[in-house]
Design a protein around this motif. Structure first.
Motif, short mmCIF file in Angstrom:
data_model
loop_
_atom_site.label_atom_id
_atom_site.label_comp_id
_atom_site.label_asym_id
_atom_site.label_seq_id
_atom_site.Cartn_x
_atom_site.Cartn_y
_atom_site.Cartn_z
N LYS A 102 -3.02 -0.05 -7.12
CA LYS A 102 -2.82 1.13 -8.27
C LYS A 102 -3.12 2.50 -7.59
N ASN A 103 -3.99 2.70 -6.56
CA ASN A 103 -4.11 3.82 -5.78
C ASN A 103 -2.59 4.35 -5.29
N MET A 104 -2.21 3.25 -4.58
CA MET A 104 -0.98 3.68 -3.89
C MET A 104 0.35 4.08 -4.88
N GLN A 105 0.23 3.41 -5.99
CA GLN A 105 1.27 3.56 -7.07
C GLN A 105 1.01 5.28 -7.58
N LYS A 106 -0.27 5.62 -7.70
CA LYS A 106 -0.49 7.03 -8.18
C LYS A 106 -0.13 7.96 -7.14
N ARG A 108 2.24 7.57 -4.71
CA ARG A 108 3.63 7.67 -4.83
C ARG A 108 4.02 8.47 -5.78
N GLN A 109 3.69 8.42 -7.03
CA GLN A 109 4.11 9.08 -8.42
C GLN A 109 3.97 10.74 -7.62
N PHE A 110 2.59 11.03 -7.18
CA PHE A 110 2.54 12.41 -6.95
C PHE A 110 3.51 12.82 -5.70
#
Length: 112
Positions: A102-106, A108-110
């Motif tokens: 979930k942190n990696m997804q966050k 990546r979005q940034f």
């Protein structure tokens, strides 16, 4: 982006990501425009250790899944009392990886 800033960010936040993801994050941060740096420093990541502790103490209520943003799985665990305890025990071993993902997804979005 200044390499020292990037390395400091990586050292400070490395526990929030899987080890094999760190180099990719570093490369993207080095290529990042300086104007986005202030916004990046405000991004809050979930601590995998905290979610593990919550999972052990209240995993059968789905609170661990609610914490990381998996609302649907949290509701499922809540309604089934953690899958009659089985799902809660399995999450003791999987919740840290799910938190890091979930942190990696966050990030990546940034970065995109």
């Amino acid at each position: 982006m200044e390499a020292q800033k990037v390395d400091m960010f990586i050292m400070t936040n490395s526990k929030f990501f899987e080890g094999h993801q760190i180099n990719a994050i570093r490369e993207k941060l080095i290529a990042l425009d300086d104007s986005k740096w202030a916004m990046l420093s405000t991004v809050q990541f979930k601590d995998p250790t905290t979610t593990l502790i919550v999972s052990i103490l209240a995993g059968s209520l789905g609170i661990d899944r609610f914490m990381i943003g998996d609302t649907g799985l949290g509701v499922g665990k809540l309604l089934t009392c953690g899958g009659f305890g089985i799902w809660a025990i399995i999450d003791w071993f999987m919740i840290q990886g799910a938190t890091r993902e979930k942190n990696m997804q966050k990030i990546r979005q940034f970065l995109n």
